[in-house]
Design a protein around this motif. Structure first.
Motif, PDB file in Angstrom:
ATOM      1  N   ARG A 111      23.708  -0.922   0.550  1.00 47.53           N
ATOM      2  CA  ARG A 111      22.950  -2.057   0.022  1.00 47.53           C
ATOM      3  C   ARG A 111      23.254  -3.353   0.776  1.00 47.53           C
ATOM      4  O   ARG A 111      22.520  -4.324   0.647  1.00 47.53           O
ATOM      5  CB  ARG A 111      23.239  -2.225  -1.476  1.00 47.53           C
ATOM      6  N   GLY A 112      24.325  -3.381   1.539  1.00 42.69           N
ATOM      7  CA  GLY A 112      24.652  -4.592   2.276  1.00 42.69           C
ATOM      8  C   GLY A 112      23.752  -4.810   3.473  1.00 42.69           C
ATOM      9  O   GLY A 112      23.173  -5.883   3.660  1.00 42.69           O
ATOM     10  N   ASN A 113      23.591  -3.775   4.292  1.00 40.67           N
ATOM     11  CA  ASN A 113      22.831  -3.905   5.534  1.00 40.67           C
ATOM     12  C   ASN A 113      21.424  -3.322   5.443  1.00 40.67           C
ATOM     13  O   ASN A 113      20.540  -3.720   6.202  1.00 40.67           O
ATOM     14  CB  ASN A 113      23.582  -3.220   6.680  1.00 40.67           C
ATOM     15  N   ASP A 114      21.228  -2.368   4.554  1.00 35.68           N
ATOM     16  CA  ASP A 114      19.928  -1.703   4.449  1.00 35.68           C
ATOM     17  C   ASP A 114      19.053  -2.377   3.398  1.00 35.68           C
ATOM     18  O   ASP A 114      19.534  -3.151   2.569  1.00 35.68           O
ATOM     19  CB  ASP A 114      20.134  -0.227   4.105  1.00 35.68           C
ATOM     20  N   TYR A 115      17.769  -2.056   3.429  1.00 39.72           N
ATOM     21  CA  TYR A 115      16.841  -2.688   2.495  1.00 39.72           C
ATOM     22  C   TYR A 115      15.794  -1.682   2.022  1.00 39.72           C
ATOM     23  O   TYR A 115      15.606  -0.613   2.615  1.00 39.72           O
ATOM     24  CB  TYR A 115      16.174  -3.913   3.126  1.00 39.72           C
ATOM     25  N   ILE A 116      15.118  -2.041   0.948  1.00 38.47           N
ATOM     26  CA  ILE A 116      14.076  -1.187   0.374  1.00 38.47           C
ATOM     27  C   ILE A 116      12.809  -1.314   1.210  1.00 38.47           C
ATOM     28  O   ILE A 116      12.368  -2.417   1.533  1.00 38.47           O
ATOM     29  CB  ILE A 116      13.783  -1.591  -1.084  1.00 38.47           C
ATOM     30  N   THR A 117      12.224  -0.179   1.542  1.00 39.71           N
ATOM     31  CA  THR A 117      10.973  -0.180   2.299  1.00 39.71           C
ATOM     32  C   THR A 117       9.763   0.053   1.395  1.00 39.71           C
ATOM     33  O   THR A 117       8.714  -0.562   1.578  1.00 39.71           O
ATOM     34  CB  THR A 117      11.003   0.904   3.386  1.00 39.71           C
ATOM     35  N   VAL A 118       9.924   0.949   0.409  1.00 45.41           N
ATOM     36  CA  VAL A 118       8.826   1.298  -0.499  1.00 45.41           C
ATOM     37  C   VAL A 118       9.387   1.522  -1.899  1.00 45.41           C
ATOM     38  O   VAL A 118      10.443   2.135  -2.060  1.00 45.41           O
ATOM     39  CB  VAL A 118       8.096   2.588  -0.045  1.00 45.41           C
ATOM     40  N   PHE A 148       2.237   1.532  -5.162  1.00 43.28           N
ATOM     41  CA  PHE A 148       3.254   1.371  -4.128  1.00 43.28           C
ATOM     42  C   PHE A 148       3.501  -0.115  -3.885  1.00 43.28           C
ATOM     43  O   PHE A 148       2.562  -0.917  -3.828  1.00 43.28           O
ATOM     44  CB  PHE A 148       2.809   2.014  -2.813  1.00 43.28           C
ATOM     45  N   PHE A 149       4.762  -0.450  -3.717  1.00 44.48           N
ATOM     46  CA  PHE A 149       5.161  -1.807  -3.347  1.00 44.48           C
ATOM     47  C   PHE A 149       5.887  -1.682  -2.010  1.00 44.48           C
ATOM     48  O   PHE A 149       6.922  -1.015  -1.916  1.00 44.48           O
ATOM     49  CB  PHE A 149       6.050  -2.412  -4.432  1.00 44.48           C
ATOM     50  N   ILE A 150       5.308  -2.307  -0.988  1.00 40.30           N
ATOM     51  CA  ILE A 150       5.717  -2.064   0.392  1.00 40.30           C
ATOM     52  C   ILE A 150       6.316  -3.329   0.995  1.00 40.30           C
ATOM     53  O   ILE A 150       5.755  -4.427   0.854  1.00 40.30           O
ATOM     54  CB  ILE A 150       4.502  -1.599   1.227  1.00 40.30           C
ATOM     55  N   GLN A 151       7.446  -3.148   1.655  1.00 40.20           N
ATOM     56  CA  GLN A 151       8.108  -4.271   2.322  1.00 40.20           C
ATOM     57  C   GLN A 151       7.157  -4.900   3.340  1.00 40.20           C
ATOM     58  O   GLN A 151       6.518  -4.208   4.142  1.00 40.20           O
ATOM     59  CB  GLN A 151       9.370  -3.775   3.033  1.00 40.20           C
ATOM     60  N   GLY A 152       7.031  -6.228   3.259  1.00 40.49           N
ATOM     61  CA  GLY A 152       6.156  -6.942   4.179  1.00 40.49           C
ATOM     62  C   GLY A 152       4.720  -7.028   3.717  1.00 40.49           C
ATOM     63  O   GLY A 152       3.894  -7.680   4.366  1.00 40.49           O
ATOM     64  N   LYS A 153       4.389  -6.367   2.592  1.00 38.29           N
ATOM     65  CA  LYS A 153       3.020  -6.419   2.063  1.00 38.29           C
ATOM     66  C   LYS A 153       3.008  -6.977   0.642  1.00 38.29           C
ATOM     67  O   LYS A 153       2.616  -8.117   0.420  1.00 38.29           O
ATOM     68  CB  LYS A 153       2.377  -5.032   2.115  1.00 38.29           C
ATOM     69  N   ASN A 154       3.425  -6.178  -0.312  1.00 36.93           N
ATOM     70  CA  ASN A 154       3.338  -6.604  -1.712  1.00 36.93           C
ATOM     71  C   ASN A 154       4.623  -6.350  -2.490  1.00 36.93           C
ATOM     72  O   ASN A 154       4.604  -6.255  -3.717  1.00 36.93           O
ATOM     73  CB  ASN A 154       2.175  -5.896  -2.406  1.00 36.93           C
TER      74      ASN A 154
END
Length: 256
Positions: free
Chosen positions: A99-106, A117-123
């Motif tokens: 959780r420190g370096n990684d992030y949620i994509t979907v 769907f909730f997408i990183q960089g979109k919604n």
């Protein structure tokens, strides 16, 4: 099953709950109608009467927080049937496990009928608002992975009842990851994603970030299978947990 439950009432444990069932007090209404037929201390009768009325009112108002506060955590699965229409089946995809370096994509949400769907960089920012309308969240290994990641990402606390199917299915003798459980129960995924793993999901996101839109479509198809199959597993686990209570051995079998 919730209206057959007495464990949330102060002073009522598993033995007393089963004793009530064995004496044909199988649901809250049974007690209110027939409490004079069973012998209990006066104080316990008063507590039962009071909390059953509180429970009926809470259920009528859809106040799941009443039950979350009072039910033992391992018995929260009992709320599912009554709150099925306000249940979200949730699964996330990330760039890794840290959780420190990684992030949620979907983030995938399934309400039993449609998938969002909730997408990183979109919604992705819309997720925090969308999740608020649900009373129950169902995940697989969400205690260890999905919810901590979401809490760290959005600064959220989740007041909903959370049912982690990994814990519930373990009580029924099913161990391992989501796909292993699906295979054991004969659940088949669509061909284009049936051999994909969590590591593949990371690679698909990286391909998408490198400019491959088809990779995102495949990632969403993979996540869709995750969240849709959670509903099947929840229904399976709920039915098996009810069976494990051995209601068939009781005199009166008219369960809610």
């Amino acid at each position: 099953m919730l209206k057959n439950t007495f464990l949330h009432i102060p002073g009522i444990g598993e033995k007393t709950e089963r004793w009530l069932w064995q004496n044909n007090i199988l649901c809250w209404e049974d007690y209110l109608k027939n409490h004079h037929k069973i012998k209990l201390p006066r104080k316990m009768h008063l507590t039962l009467s009071l909390f059953i009325r509180f429970s009926l009112e809470a259920l009528l108002r859809g106040n799941i927080y009443f039950f979350k506060k009072l039910l033992p955590e391992k018995e929260l699965w009992r709320v599912y049937s009554e709150f099925k229409k306000r249940t979200a089946f949730l699964d996330i995809e990330t760039t890794g496990l840290g959780r420190g370096n990684d992030y949620i994509t979907v983030v995938g949400l399934f309400d039993g009928e449609k998938v969002q769907f909730f997408i990183q960089g979109k919604n992705m920012q819309d997720f925090a608002r969308a999740i608020k309308k649900y009373s129950v969240i169902v995940t697989y290994n969400g205690n260890q992975f999905d919810l901590p990641f979401l809490e760290a990402t959005f600064g959220l606390e989740f007041p909903q009842v959370h049912i982690d199917l990994r814990c519930l299915l373990k009580r029924l003798g099913y161990y391992g990851g989501l796909k292993k459980i699906e295979k054991a129960l004969g659940i088949k995924r669509c061909k284009k994603v049936q051999n994909l793993t969590g590591y593949d999901a990371v690679k698909l996101w990286n391909r998408y970030m490198d400019g491959d839109p088809d990779a995102l479509e495949l990632l969403l198809a993979y996540n869709r299978e995750d969240v849709v199959n959670l509903k099947y597993l929840m229904e399976f686990a709920y039915d098996k947990m009810v069976e494990s209570l051995n209601f068939s051995k009781l005199k009166n079998k008219n369960l809610v």
